[in-house]
Design a protein around this motif. Structure first.
Motif, PDB file in Angstrom:
ATOM      1  N   GLN A 173       0.832  -1.187   0.000  1.00  0.00           N
ATOM      2  CA  GLN A 173       0.000   0.000   0.000  1.00  0.00           C
ATOM      3  C   GLN A 173       0.877   1.250   0.000  1.00  0.00           C
ATOM      4  O   GLN A 173       1.785   1.365   0.813  1.00  0.00           O
ATOM      5  N   PRO A 174       0.604   2.188  -0.914  1.00  0.00           N
ATOM      6  CA  PRO A 174       1.370   3.438  -0.893  1.00  0.00           C
ATOM      7  C   PRO A 174       0.930   4.326   0.258  1.00  0.00           C
ATOM      8  O   PRO A 174      -0.233   4.302   0.675  1.00  0.00           O
ATOM      9  N   ASN A 175       1.865   5.077   0.798  1.00  0.00           N
ATOM     10  CA  ASN A 175       1.535   6.117   1.759  1.00  0.00           C
ATOM     11  C   ASN A 175       2.204   7.402   1.271  1.00  0.00           C
ATOM     12  O   ASN A 175       2.971   7.360   0.300  1.00  0.00           O
ATOM     13  N   PRO A 176       1.949   8.544   1.867  1.00  0.00           N
ATOM     14  CA  PRO A 176       2.489   9.800   1.324  1.00  0.00           C
ATOM     15  C   PRO A 176       4.000   9.837   1.165  1.00  0.00           C
ATOM     16  O   PRO A 176       4.518  10.551   0.310  1.00  0.00           O
ATOM     17  N   SER A 177       4.726   9.049   1.960  1.00  0.00           N
ATOM     18  CA  SER A 177       6.186   9.112   1.897  1.00  0.00           C
ATOM     19  C   SER A 177       6.847   7.806   1.499  1.00  0.00           C
ATOM     20  O   SER A 177       8.068   7.693   1.525  1.00  0.00           O
ATOM     21  N   GLY A 178       6.043   6.799   1.135  1.00  0.00           N
ATOM     22  CA  GLY A 178       6.660   5.538   0.770  1.00  0.00           C
ATOM     23  C   GLY A 178       5.663   4.426   0.568  1.00  0.00           C
ATOM     24  O   GLY A 178       4.572   4.640   0.026  1.00  0.00           O
ATOM     25  N   LEU A 179       6.019   3.234   1.041  1.00  0.00           N
ATOM     26  CA  LEU A 179       5.221   2.043   0.795  1.00  0.00           C
ATOM     27  C   LEU A 179       5.103   1.219   2.072  1.00  0.00           C
ATOM     28  O   LEU A 179       6.109   0.976   2.748  1.00  0.00           O
ATOM     29  N   ASP A 180       3.897   0.771   2.387  1.00  0.00           N
ATOM     30  CA  ASP A 180       3.684  -0.178   3.467  1.00  0.00           C
ATOM     31  C   ASP A 180       3.645  -1.571   2.848  1.00  0.00           C
ATOM     32  O   ASP A 180       2.824  -1.850   1.965  1.00  0.00           O
ATOM     33  N   LEU A 181       4.536  -2.426   3.321  1.00  0.00           N
ATOM     34  CA  LEU A 181       4.761  -3.711   2.666  1.00  0.00           C
ATOM     35  C   LEU A 181       4.659  -4.848   3.668  1.00  0.00           C
ATOM     36  O   LEU A 181       5.149  -4.746   4.798  1.00  0.00           O
ATOM     37  N   GLU A 182       3.986  -5.936   3.252  1.00  0.00           N
ATOM     38  CA  GLU A 182       3.987  -7.164   4.036  1.00  0.00           C
ATOM     39  C   GLU A 182       4.581  -8.271   3.177  1.00  0.00           C
ATOM     40  O   GLU A 182       4.227  -8.423   2.001  1.00  0.00           O
ATOM     41  N   ILE A 183       5.487  -9.045   3.766  1.00  0.00           N
ATOM     42  CA  ILE A 183       6.244 -10.063   3.033  1.00  0.00           C
ATOM     43  C   ILE A 183       6.057 -11.409   3.718  1.00  0.00           C
ATOM     44  O   ILE A 183       6.220 -11.524   4.942  1.00  0.00           O
ATOM     45  N   ASP A 184       5.720 -12.423   2.935  1.00  0.00           N
ATOM     46  CA  ASP A 184       5.663 -13.795   3.445  1.00  0.00           C
ATOM     47  C   ASP A 184       6.992 -14.475   3.130  1.00  0.00           C
ATOM     48  O   ASP A 184       7.427 -14.503   1.965  1.00  0.00           O
ATOM     49  N   ALA A 185       7.648 -14.997   4.154  1.00  0.00           N
ATOM     50  CA  ALA A 185       8.942 -15.640   3.957  1.00  0.00           C
ATOM     51  C   ALA A 185       9.144 -16.724   5.003  1.00  0.00           C
ATOM     52  O   ALA A 185       9.020 -16.466   6.204  1.00  0.00           O
ATOM     53  N   GLN A 186       9.391 -17.936   4.541  1.00  0.00           N
ATOM     54  CA  GLN A 186       9.734 -19.056   5.419  1.00  0.00           C
ATOM     55  C   GLN A 186       8.697 -19.243   6.532  1.00  0.00           C
ATOM     56  O   GLN A 186       9.034 -19.445   7.700  1.00  0.00           O
ATOM     57  N   GLY A 187       7.421 -19.128   6.136  1.00  0.00           N
ATOM     58  CA  GLY A 187       6.352 -19.371   7.085  1.00  0.00           C
ATOM     59  C   GLY A 187       6.053 -18.218   8.017  1.00  0.00           C
ATOM     60  O   GLY A 187       5.209 -18.362   8.917  1.00  0.00           O
ATOM     61  N   ARG A 188       6.721 -17.087   7.829  1.00  0.00           N
ATOM     62  CA  ARG A 188       6.478 -15.919   8.678  1.00  0.00           C
ATOM     63  C   ARG A 188       6.024 -14.746   7.823  1.00  0.00           C
ATOM     64  O   ARG A 188       6.290 -14.708   6.614  1.00  0.00           O
ATOM     65  N   ARG A 189       5.336 -13.802   8.454  1.00  0.00           N
ATOM     66  CA  ARG A 189       4.966 -12.575   7.760  1.00  0.00           C
ATOM     67  C   ARG A 189       5.724 -11.407   8.395  1.00  0.00           C
ATOM     68  O   ARG A 189       5.714 -11.234   9.612  1.00  0.00           O
ATOM     69  N   TYR A 190       6.358 -10.626   7.529  1.00  0.00           N
ATOM     70  CA  TYR A 190       7.126  -9.465   7.977  1.00  0.00           C
ATOM     71  C   TYR A 190       6.440  -8.201   7.483  1.00  0.00           C
ATOM     72  O   TYR A 190       6.046  -8.117   6.311  1.00  0.00           O
ATOM     73  N   ALA A 191       6.294  -7.221   8.355  1.00  0.00           N
ATOM     74  CA  ALA A 191       5.739  -5.928   7.966  1.00  0.00           C
ATOM     75  C   ALA A 191       6.870  -4.911   7.905  1.00  0.00           C
ATOM     76  O   ALA A 191       7.746  -4.884   8.772  1.00  0.00           O
ATOM     77  N   SER A 192       6.834  -4.078   6.864  1.00  0.00           N
ATOM     78  CA  SER A 192       7.886  -3.078   6.717  1.00  0.00           C
ATOM     79  C   SER A 192       7.308  -1.846   6.045  1.00  0.00           C
ATOM     80  O   SER A 192       6.359  -1.935   5.261  1.00  0.00           O
ATOM     81  N   SER A 193       7.876  -0.706   6.356  1.00  0.00           N
ATOM     82  CA  SER A 193       7.497   0.539   5.697  1.00  0.00           C
ATOM     83  C   SER A 193       8.714   1.016   4.916  1.00  0.00           C
ATOM     84  O   SER A 193       9.714   1.440   5.508  1.00  0.00           O
ATOM     85  N   LEU A 194       8.651   0.907   3.593  1.00  0.00           N
ATOM     86  CA  LEU A 194       9.791   1.286   2.755  1.00  0.00           C
ATOM     87  C   LEU A 194       9.774   2.789   2.512  1.00  0.00           C
ATOM     88  O   LEU A 194       8.745   3.340   2.104  1.00  0.00           O
ATOM     89  N   PRO A 195      10.898   3.463   2.698  1.00  0.00           N
ATOM     90  CA  PRO A 195      10.963   4.901   2.435  1.00  0.00           C
ATOM     91  C   PRO A 195      11.204   5.180   0.955  1.00  0.00           C
ATOM     92  O   PRO A 195      12.078   5.956   0.581  1.00  0.00           O
ATOM     93  N   LEU A 196      10.407   4.542   0.094  1.00  0.00           N
ATOM     94  CA  LEU A 196      10.615   4.599  -1.356  1.00  0.00           C
ATOM     95  C   LEU A 196       9.295   4.871  -2.059  1.00  0.00           C
ATOM     96  O   LEU A 196       8.255   4.343  -1.674  1.00  0.00           O
TER      97      LEU A 196
END
Length: 474
Positions: free
Chosen positions: A262-285
């Motif tokens: 999901q885009p936000n005013p200053s970047g991207l809100d990202l959720e990643i599925d990896a090795q059975g886990r979900r990671y949340a991150s906010s990319l400054p891009l």
């Protein structure tokens, strides 16, 4: 180094080689001159000049005439790369090659940043030059010719660089420039139309890219593939045929899968599925495609031996990349961005990516380079017309072509666009037209600090011009 050791064959006499060059003008006493066939000239024609300059030996195709020891090879470009790798033997212990039409620079910068955050002495090599902590060198090409490339790799290794992310262009792969590089991993971004002035067809262009995975990456290497990129399935199949270790990324990826974005005013809100886990991150891009690039970079970090759980949390700290969706200025509540997009797909992708960050209109300034693939100009115009509310067509790097003729080609795809030939005037007009909530994308030149007109490079920086125009509004 003796010629026999350099060329891996016996010579008598066997001169000591003091340097290597494919440029007869750069030959010095004791040099090996590589007489390479070219599009406009044959290096064999310059052998007499190299002899007069003091060359000790010549590399050329069989049948070349010289009084010096001759290393004859039906593929002298490939042999030159292998010779350069022997003459300059140092390389970072981990070298990751990145190929694809768009995204190579971002992936290289991101991978180097991730390694640095993980405590490695890392660097990048490509369009923006060669760079690492305490090391910087300008390069004339994304992937330079072999002698310059191996000089640079050797220098970076001596400077302490252990992990290097390196862009590998289709030109370089077709001309064997990167042969001799000890790759431990290779990444594929995507494939869209570009460089058809050099390659015979899109399939020929793709075949050149594929060499990184079929010919240059050793069997113990790792292929990292953005499965959202066009032709990714073919890259994956080629890697699997060789039984390479594979890491796949993107919405269609399995190793690092984009679960939500999901885009936000200053970047991207990202959720990643990896090795059975979900990671949340906010990319400054800015730009959804940067999530694909960031995950490719994460894949390269994992390919080098790091664990996903230590790599993925670092994505939130990634730096921006000069000229790649770079925030240049703000004016009247509108954001102004500079991007290197110079292909139809890149223009479409950049505009599509920036749209969610705009509360108002999307304005685009575009142009096309001279002496390059003419077939993409109308398509670039059409991509801009489809993705922006207001388009201004201007000059890019016209080089030896008539700038007005290039603009006409672009305008054929966006007939409703405004035409302003002078690039500074075009940027100023676009900035003046902005209202609160609008977003302006200045496409084509990105990080470049010069404009090539009629064989002369004039100082010009899109970001600086944007800041100047924004300042004039306040």
């Amino acid at each position: 180094m003796r010629l026999s050791a350099l060329a891996a064959e016996r010579f008598d006499p066997d001169p000591e080689i003091q340097g290597i060059t494919p440029d007869s003008r750069a030959v010095r006493e004791g040099f090996l001159f590589a007489a390479l066939p070219g599009e406009k000239a044959d290096g064999a024609d310059f052998i007499p000049q190299a002899e007069k300059m003091g060359a000790a030996a010549v590399l050329a195709k069989p049948g070349a005439r010289t009084r010096l020891p001759l290393g004859a090879d039906p593929e002298p470009r490939l042999r030159l790369s292998l010779m350069a790798a022997r003459f300059y033997p140092g390389q970072p212990k981990t070298v990751a090659g990145i190929t694809g039409t768009n995204g190579k620079t971002s992936v290289a910068i991101f991978a180097a940043a991730l390694w640095s955050m993980l405590g490695e002495k890392s660097g990048s090599l490509g369009t923006l030059g060669a760079a690492a902590y305490g090391f910087k060198r300008a390069l004339g090409h994304t992937t330079p010719e072999p002698v310059v490339l191996h000089q640079t790799l050797d220098a970076m290794a001596k400077a302490g660089v252990t992990h290097l992310a390196m862009e590998v262009s289709s030109h370089a792969l077709a001309q064997f420039r990167a042969d001799g590089v000890k790759f431990s991993a290779a990444a594929f971004t995507n494939l869209t139309q570009d460089h058809l002035d050099f390659h015979k067809s899109l399939d020929d262009y793709f075949a050149a890219k594929l060499r990184l995975f079929t010919d240059l990456l050793p069997t113990e290497g790792t292929a990292v593939v953005n499965m959202d990129g066009a032709r990714a399935a073919e890259v994956l199949a080629a890697a699997e045929r060789r039984r390479l270790r594979v890491i796949t990324t993107g919405r269609r990826g399995e190793t690092f899968k984009i679960a939500s974005l999901q885009p936000n005013p200053s970047g991207l809100d990202l959720e990643i599925d990896a090795q059975g886990r979900r990671y949340a991150s906010s990319l400054p891009l800015i730009g959804a495609f940067q999530a694909e690039n960031a995950l490719l970079a994460a894949g390269l970090a994992v390919a080098s031996g790091r664990a996903g759980e230590e790599v993925l949390p670092l994505l939130a700290k990634l730096p921006g990349v000069p000229g790649r969706m770079q925030h240049a200025a703000s004016a009247g509540g509108a954001g102004i961005y500079v991007d290197y997009a110079h292909t139809p797909d890149a223009v479409a992708t950049a505009l599509r990516a920036i749209r969610p960050h705009a509360a108002g209109r999307v304005v685009a300034v575009i142009g096309a380079g001279g002496d390059r693939d003419r077939s993409k100009r109308r398509l670039m115009g059409a991509a801009a017309a489809a993705g922006a509310d207001l388009v201004i067509v201007t000059d890019d790097n016209p080089r030896s072509e008539d700038p007005a003729a290039i603009r006409r080609d672009v305008l054929a795809g966006c007939p409703a666009a405004r035409e302003i030939g002078d690039r500074a005037e075009a940027i100023a007009a676009a900035v003046a037209a902005l209202s609160e909530g609008d977003v302006l994308l200045i496409a084509g030149k990105g990080h470049e600090t010069g404009q090539i007109i009629g064989g002369v490079t004039y100082p010009f920086d899109d970001a600086a011009e944007a800041r100047r125009a924004a300042g004039a509004r306040s």
